[in-house]
Scaffold this active site. Structure first.
Site, mmCIF file in Angstrom:
data_model
loop_
_atom_site.group_PDB
_atom_site.id
_atom_site.type_symbol
_atom_site.label_atom_id
_atom_site.label_comp_id
_atom_site.label_asym_id
_atom_site.label_seq_id
_atom_site.Cartn_x
_atom_site.Cartn_y
_atom_site.Cartn_z
ATOM 1 N N ASP A 20 36.856 -22.765 38.389
ATOM 2 C CA ASP A 20 37.460 -22.023 37.277
ATOM 3 C C ASP A 20 38.652 -22.820 36.749
ATOM 4 O O ASP A 20 39.622 -23.052 37.477
ATOM 5 C CB ASP A 20 37.903 -20.650 37.777
ATOM 6 C CG ASP A 20 38.270 -19.705 36.645
ATOM 7 O OD1 ASP A 20 38.075 -20.072 35.471
ATOM 8 O OD2 ASP A 20 38.756 -18.601 36.930
ATOM 9 N N ASP A 118 34.709 -22.311 30.580
ATOM 10 C CA ASP A 118 35.690 -22.862 31.512
ATOM 11 C C ASP A 118 35.404 -22.546 32.980
ATOM 12 O O ASP A 118 36.292 -22.665 33.824
ATOM 13 C CB ASP A 118 37.093 -22.387 31.147
ATOM 14 C CG ASP A 118 37.254 -20.875 31.262
ATOM 15 O OD1 ASP A 118 36.234 -20.176 31.401
ATOM 16 O OD2 ASP A 118 38.405 -20.394 31.220
ATOM 17 N N GLU A 119 34.188 -22.163 33.306
ATOM 18 C CA GLU A 119 33.869 -21.902 34.701
ATOM 19 C C GLU A 119 32.393 -22.140 34.974
ATOM 20 O O GLU A 119 31.545 -22.039 34.088
ATOM 21 C CB GLU A 119 34.272 -20.487 35.118
ATOM 22 C CG GLU A 119 33.611 -19.390 34.314
ATOM 23 C CD GLU A 119 34.066 -17.994 34.731
ATOM 24 O OE1 GLU A 119 34.111 -17.723 35.952
ATOM 25 O OE2 GLU A 119 34.359 -17.174 33.840
#
Length: 369
Positions: A20, A118-119
């Protein structure tokens, strides 16, 4: 929970990593504008001196100390910290950085699932057989992302996706949390129920009315009581409270659009030999991924960032579909020549796009282009 136990026998257990990025949009903006480092940064709509109507997309950890958070009205964020740097969303930049980060992660993955911009979840390659080795793999991923993209991430390692995702948020920013199967209940039971992904504000409030605020209380709640209140979701709540998750890593759907690699020099340089050497190594890494996924490409692109952080890209379309590594290297060097000798370079990158899967009938043609 966080210690490394050399006696853990995990070669028969699933090991999942959740990566993350830390305050992703804001971190990228600070990377591009180093003068903002250490300051409250808010990415979103224009606050218009407290009269803006949009919301906060994300903010730096410094801004969070003022009570600012994602999805907050930007007018409220302005009132909490009028001196913050309010920046517009630059989605094209974030997508490019996200693509680079995901490519880094894929290099460590046996199975990979991008979960958002974003993860991502990943199951490490077959050479990772224990949680000790997974911890070292997570550290390598963190180091590589920081070295290449100059932003940080937090990683959770657990026996399933649920635990890995909870763990990745446990020590933000720049954290690493390892949760082994035998420590799952010790890890989750003390947490607030809202820490379980999938339990939103409404469910949290409904559980609170039932006298349940901690995960341990949810785990010990009678299943019949939960199903009467939440229906089929009641069973999932019970399982999640015990740290159980049977979902699989789903390979990200959709065609791969590009493959790229980039590298930041330890010291800015205008040495053409050193720059060319880096570019050649990056081209080889790109080609390795091409071969692994059996892709042909049509476009070669390079990226150059100077010491003043000005960034440029150049692309060239190849006349025929190919997988030839020498075409990547030759084209990249041709494109690079424009930038050599102007000023010191901080980062170089190379990538290929316009991808399509290799047809067996094309093998002889493409390999000798």
């Amino acid at each position: 929970m966080l210690s490394l136990n050399p006696h853990t026998k995990s070669n028969e257990q699933q090991i999942v990593l959740h990566v993350d990025m830390d305050s992703f949009f804001a971190s990228v903006e600070v990377r591009e504008k180093p003068e903002l480092a250490g300051l409250p940064v808010v990415v979103g709509a224009d606050p218009k001196r407290g009269k803006g109507r949009g919301v906060v997309c994300t903010c730096s950890y410094e801004a969070r100390e003022y009570g600012i958070h994602s999805a907050m009205p930007v007018s409220q964020a302005y009132k909490l910290c009028p001196d913050a740097a309010f920046l517009p969303v630059n989605i094209r930049l974030y997508v490019q950085v996200s693509d680079n980060v995901m490519e880094i992660m894929k290099g460590f993955a046996g199975k990979f699932q991008q979960y958002s911009i974003d993860e991502a979840f990943l199951v490490p390659g077959p050479d990772i057989k224990s949680f000790e080795e997974a911890a070292l793999c997570a550290l390598r991923i963190k180091d590589e992302i920081k070295r290449q993209e100059r932003i940080t991430c937090s990683v959770g390692v657990g026996p399933n996706k649920l635990i890995a995702k909870i763990a990745s948020k446990f020590q933000k920013p720049d954290g690493l949390t390892i949760v082994r199967p035998e420590n799952v209940q010790d890890f989750v039971f003390p947490l607030d129920v809202s820490k379980i992904p999938g339990i939103g504000q409404k469910t949290t409030e409904a559980l609170k009315l039932m006298g349940i605020t901690r995960v341990e209380e949810l785990a010990n709640c009678d299943i019949q009581r939960l199903t009467e209140r939440f229906g089929k979701m009641g069973l999932w709540l019970k399982q999640a409270a015990h740290g159980l998750d049977f979902s699989e890593i789903k390979e990200s759907e959709g065609a791969v659009k590009s493959i790229s690699r980039s590298s930041t020099f330890k010291e800015n340089t205008n040495d053409p030999v050193k720059i060319a050497g880096y570019l050649e190594l990056l081209a080889e890494s790109v080609h390795k991924s091409l071969v692994k996924h059996q892709f042909l490409y049509k476009v070669v692109t390079i990226r150059v960032r100077y010491d003043d952080f000005s960034t440029y890209t150049r692309s060239k379309t190849i006349p025929v579909w190919t997988s030839d590594i020498f075409v990547i290297k030759r084209t990249a060097m041709q494109l690079l020549s424009e930038f050599i000798g102007r000023q010191k370079i901080r980062l170089v990158g190379v990538g290929v796009s316009r991808l399509r899967e290799r047809d067996a009938r094309q093998t002889l043609i493409t390999d000798f282009t």
